[in-house]
Design a protein around this motif. Structure first.
Motif, PDB file in Angstrom:
ATOM      1  N   LEU A   1       0.876  -1.164   0.000  1.00 21.57           N
ATOM      2  CA  LEU A   1       0.000   0.000   0.000  1.00 21.57           C
ATOM      3  C   LEU A   1       0.915   1.216   0.000  1.00 21.57           C
ATOM      4  CD1 LEU A   1      -2.803   1.379   0.257  1.00 21.57           C
ATOM      5  CD2 LEU A   1      -2.509   1.254   2.744  1.00 21.57           C
ATOM      6  N   VAL A   2       0.754   2.075  -0.992  1.00 14.28           N
ATOM      7  CA  VAL A   2       1.629   3.239  -1.157  1.00 14.28           C
ATOM      8  C   VAL A   2       0.808   4.516  -1.031  1.00 14.28           C
ATOM      9  CG1 VAL A   2       3.238   4.427  -2.690  1.00 14.28           C
ATOM     10  CG2 VAL A   2       3.174   1.928  -2.660  1.00 14.28           C
ATOM     11  N   LEU A   3       1.283   5.427  -0.180  1.00 10.87           N
ATOM     12  CA  LEU A   3       0.642   6.721   0.044  1.00 10.87           C
ATOM     13  C   LEU A   3       1.605   7.825  -0.362  1.00 10.87           C
ATOM     14  CD1 LEU A   3      -0.692   6.027   3.663  1.00 10.87           C
ATOM     15  CD2 LEU A   3      -1.954   5.716   1.528  1.00 10.87           C
ATOM     16  N   ASP A   4       1.096   8.827  -1.067  1.00 10.17           N
ATOM     17  CA  ASP A   4       1.938   9.938  -1.513  1.00 10.17           C
ATOM     18  C   ASP A   4       1.138  11.236  -1.408  1.00 10.17           C
ATOM     19  OD1 ASP A   4       4.501  10.606  -3.563  1.00 10.17           O
ATOM     20  OD2 ASP A   4       2.776  11.919  -3.763  1.00 10.17           O
ATOM     21  N   ILE A   5       1.643  12.192  -0.632  1.00 13.20           N
ATOM     22  CA  ILE A   5       0.982  13.499  -0.489  1.00 13.20           C
ATOM     23  C   ILE A   5       1.802  14.541  -1.237  1.00 13.20           C
ATOM     24  CG2 ILE A   5       0.179  15.281   1.099  1.00 13.20           C
ATOM     25  CD1 ILE A   5       0.117  13.121   3.290  1.00 13.20           C
ATOM     26  N   GLY A   6       1.235  15.077  -2.298  1.00 11.91           N
ATOM     27  CA  GLY A   6       1.890  16.137  -3.039  1.00 11.91           C
ATOM     28  C   GLY A   6       1.334  17.503  -2.676  1.00 11.91           C
ATOM     29  N   GLY A   7       1.695  18.485  -3.465  1.00 11.31           N
ATOM     30  CA  GLY A   7       1.169  19.815  -3.214  1.00 11.31           C
ATOM     31  C   GLY A   7      -0.283  19.957  -3.614  1.00 11.31           C
ATOM     32  N   GLY A   8      -0.693  19.204  -4.656  1.00 12.11           N
ATOM     33  CA  GLY A   8      -2.055  19.333  -5.147  1.00 12.11           C
ATOM     34  C   GLY A   8      -2.940  18.133  -4.909  1.00 12.11           C
ATOM     35  N   SER A   9      -2.352  16.960  -4.665  1.00 10.07           N
ATOM     36  CA  SER A   9      -3.191  15.760  -4.577  1.00 10.07           C
ATOM     37  C   SER A   9      -2.566  14.704  -3.675  1.00 10.07           C
ATOM     38  CB  SER A   9      -3.418  15.176  -5.979  1.00 10.07           C
ATOM     39  OG  SER A   9      -2.179  14.875  -6.606  1.00 10.07           O
ATOM     40  N   LEU A  10      -3.416  13.770  -3.264  1.00 12.12           N
ATOM     41  CA  LEU A  10      -3.004  12.588  -2.522  1.00 12.12           C
ATOM     42  C   LEU A  10      -3.174  11.391  -3.447  1.00 12.12           C
ATOM     43  CD1 LEU A  10      -2.545  10.725   0.045  1.00 12.12           C
ATOM     44  CD2 LEU A  10      -5.031  10.914   0.406  1.00 12.12           C
ATOM     45  N   GLU A  11      -2.119  10.601  -3.591  1.00 16.20           N
ATOM     46  CA  GLU A  11      -2.195   9.378  -4.388  1.00 16.20           C
ATOM     47  C   GLU A  11      -2.137   8.159  -3.475  1.00 16.20           C
ATOM     48  OE1 GLU A  11      -2.344  12.165  -6.968  1.00 16.20           O
ATOM     49  OE2 GLU A  11      -0.399  12.089  -5.968  1.00 16.20           O
ATOM     50  N   ILE A  12      -2.982   7.174  -3.788  1.00 17.20           N
ATOM     51  CA  ILE A  12      -3.031   5.919  -3.043  1.00 17.20           C
ATOM     52  C   ILE A  12      -3.017   4.776  -4.050  1.00 17.20           C
ATOM     53  CG2 ILE A  12      -4.290   4.553  -1.325  1.00 17.20           C
ATOM     54  CD1 ILE A  12      -5.833   7.143  -0.615  1.00 17.20           C
ATOM     55  N   ALA A  13      -2.148   3.796  -3.828  1.00 17.25           N
ATOM     56  CA  ALA A  13      -2.090   2.646  -4.737  1.00 17.25           C
ATOM     57  C   ALA A  13      -1.809   1.389  -3.935  1.00 17.25           C
ATOM     58  CB  ALA A  13      -1.017   2.849  -5.800  1.00 17.25           C
TER      59      ALA A  13
END
Length: 310
Positions: free
Chosen positions: A132-144
């Motif tokens: 499970l991968v979580l990524d918080i950017g400046g504009g969006s949150l990605e989950i995979a």
């Protein structure tokens, strides 16, 4: 060969230069970045104003000069949510192309999630099992999530730290009512996606990428970046839960004095912490391991895969 990735993100424009060839680990050779904060340059209509486009063009030109100086053979330029969601995105892309010669590829949110997942999979390997991968950017949150190199599920939510700060946390320090309202909003948005991932079962390993997660881990006591890529770093939910109210009570200047928090991102670290806390809580995650590789490395790895395939 020497590859360059030009990442026009919501916070920064970052050129990463690596020495790479198929079958080998990309070796970083140079990093050139500028904090542009495109997500905060959108006007009331959702467009990037002329001044913002001028700044973007100037930064892209600087990155091109750096790429030329470092002998980059192949430049992979792309843009993420700030450009993707701008009302005048086509005009912005056309101006950048006309004035710099750079053809920015605009990634979808799902593509961001999938490429970030690929980078995490390659970093941790097959022994990590279901990721499970979580990524918080400046504009969006990605989950995979997935067990292979292509995730079984990948989503992108408009919960980036810069976006949320600009839209919902105007005070310094922010009003407690605004913090509570943002907390409710973030949790509602993430909760809608949990069922999509729950059907695949619990992950074997949960990892997080992005500057936001790295800074939150550093605040919680993780090793400094100067200690190298291969040092184990993690962020515990209990640590995050303890830090959120403290961050909410601080001014931007006070947050900037915390270990690992840069002055440019100090204003948005609270929003990032609220997103990280909500994601970990709603997905039932007690701790995440910080992955050094993320979207840019995913773009490089995909390019190398294509070269290997001829």
């Amino acid at each position: 060969m020497r590859l360059g990735v030009l990442d026009v993100g919501s916070n920064t424009v970052h050129l990463l230069v690596v020495d790479a060839h198929p079958g080998a680990r990309p070796l970083p050779a140079h990093s050139h970045k500028a904090e542009l904060k495109l997500a905060q340059l959108l006007d009331d209509s959702g467009a990037i104003g002329p001044g913002g486009v001028d700044k973007l063009i100037a930064v892209v030109r600087d990155a091109l000069r750096a790429a030329e100086d470092k002998g980059v053979e192949d430049l992979l330029p792309f843009a993420t949510s700030a450009v993707r969601e701008a009302r005048n995105a086509d005009d912005v892309l056309a101006r950048v192309r006309a004035e710099t010669g750079v053809e920015l590829t605009v990634l979808t949110g799902e593509e961001e999630a999938r490429l970030t997942f690929l980078a995490a999979r390659r970093w941790f390997g097959w022994s990590a099992g279901r990721l499970l991968v979580l990524d918080i950017g400046g504009g969006s949150l990605e989950i995979a999530y997935g067990i292979d190199e292509e995730p079984d599920a990948a989503v992108s939510l408009p919960l980036g730290a810069g976006r949320l700060t600009a839209a919902r946390l105007p005070g310094d320090p922010p009003d407690p009512d605004d913090v509570r309202a943002l907390r409710r909003h973030v949790r509602t948005e993430i909760a809608r996606t949990v069922v999509e991932f729950a059907r695949f079962g619990r992950p074997d390993h949960v990892v997080a990428t992005s500057k936001t997660f790295k800074q939150l881990a550093r605040i919680g006591g993780a090793a400094r970046s100067a200690e190298g890529l291969y040092v184990h770093r993690e962020l515990k939910r209990t640590s995050l839960e303890a830090w959120v109210p403290r961050l909410a009570a601080m001014t931007t200047a006070q947050r900037a004095r915390l270990p690992g928090v840069s002055e440019g991102r100090a204003g948005q670290i609270l929003a990032g912490a609220l997103v990280a806390e909500a994601a970990m809580d709603l997905f039932g995650v007690e701790a995440v391991e910080i992955c050094p590789w993320a979207l840019r490395e995913g773009v490089i790895l995909r390019r190398l895969d294509h070269l290997a395939a001829g």
